[in-house]
Write an enzyme that holds these catalytic residues in place. Structure first.
Site, PDB file in Angstrom:
ATOM      1  CB  SER A 149      -7.360 -27.184   4.102  1.00  0.00           C
ATOM      2  OG  SER A 149      -6.668 -27.554   2.948  1.00  0.00           O
ATOM      3  CE1 TYR A 195      -6.548 -32.296   5.846  1.00  0.00           C
ATOM      4  CE2 TYR A 195      -6.341 -31.798   3.966  1.00  0.00           C
ATOM      5  CZ  TYR A 195      -6.231 -31.406   4.927  1.00  0.00           C
ATOM      6  OH  TYR A 195      -5.705 -30.297   5.366  1.00  0.00           O
TER       7      TYR A 195
END
Length: 249
Positions: free
Chosen positions: A144, A157
């Site tokens: 990501s 995260y």
């Protein structure tokens, strides 16, 4: 878009929805045999049926990447033989302030996003190395843009995705010399089910506001990048790709 992936055998994790499902479709439509790994057995069974109805080859394998994967490996080998393309896509995004102390969420993200990726990579590494001696072999990790950027309330995260990106770079130092291409893909905002897992209404509302301001990419956009990347000539490794909506900074 379709690509030249005839005679390739792929495993896609997190194939029940979103980027995983769309990637499986692109690979199958490009001629690859595709094993669909996900916890939701009914969802991957439906997707496999759809692929076969289109004339492709697909195998649904119900599996949890955080658990023992020996049965999944046996099923893939029995159905399709040796694997030469692995897409580590399974992941979860849970947003909460660190002060909430949600170690249940921390464990889930670390176990899925990082340990699950390691589990899948480990069980298929010998396949990839063997395949790399003869032709193209690909390990694709879906990370990501959060690996590099900071996002309030997503500390754990983002940490897991930073680990994935750094792991990918280091895996390439080991596997590249053995003929295995390692690609790390970092999407920005993408339409998926990930926001549905957030149970903090304030965090969820902030994400919704951001997504309204910056329309996300479609999951198919990322799948297209996977198809393009893995269809390059054997000697070409696109090792790091950041894929953003045009207006996302």
């Amino acid at each position: 878009m379709t690509y030249e992936l005839n005679n390739r055998t792929a495993v896609v994790t997190g194939a029940a929805s979103g980027i995983g499902a769309e990637t499986a479709l692109v690979l199958a439509r490009s001629g690859a045999r595709v094993a669909l790994l996900a916890r939701r057995a009914e969802r991957v069974a439906d997707l496999a049926e759809k692929i076969r109805a289109e004339g492709g080859q697909a195998l649904a394998v119900a599996a949890d990447v955080t658990k023992d994967l020996s049965g999944a490996v046996e099923a893939v080998h029995a159905g399709f033989g040796r694997v030469d393309l692995v897409v580590n896509n399974a992941g979860v995004m849970l947003g909460n302030p660190l002060t909430e102390g949600r170690d249940d969420e921390w464990d889930r993200m670390i176990d899925t996003n990082l340990k699950g990726l390691l589990n899948v990579t480990r069980v298929f590494t010998s396949d990839l190395v063997e395949a790399g001696r003869e032709g193209a072999a690909d390990l694709v990790n879906i990370s990501s843009v959060a690996a590099h950027q900071t996002f309030r309330n997503y500390a754990v995260y983002t940490a897991t995705k930073a680990a994935v990106t750094h792991l990918s770079a280091n895996l390439r130092t080991e596997l590249g010399a053995l003929g295995v291409r390692v690609t790390n893909i970092e999407p920005g905002l993408v339409h998926s089910e990930l926001p549905d897992h957030i149970d903090n209404p304030d965090v969820s509302a902030d994400l919704t506001t951001w997504r309204d301001a910056v329309p996300p990419l479609a999951a198919a956009d990322i799948a297209d990048v996977v198809g393009f990347t893995t269809s390059r000539p054997k000697h070409v490794n696109l090792r790091q790709l950041v894929v953003l909506p045009t207006v996302q900074v």
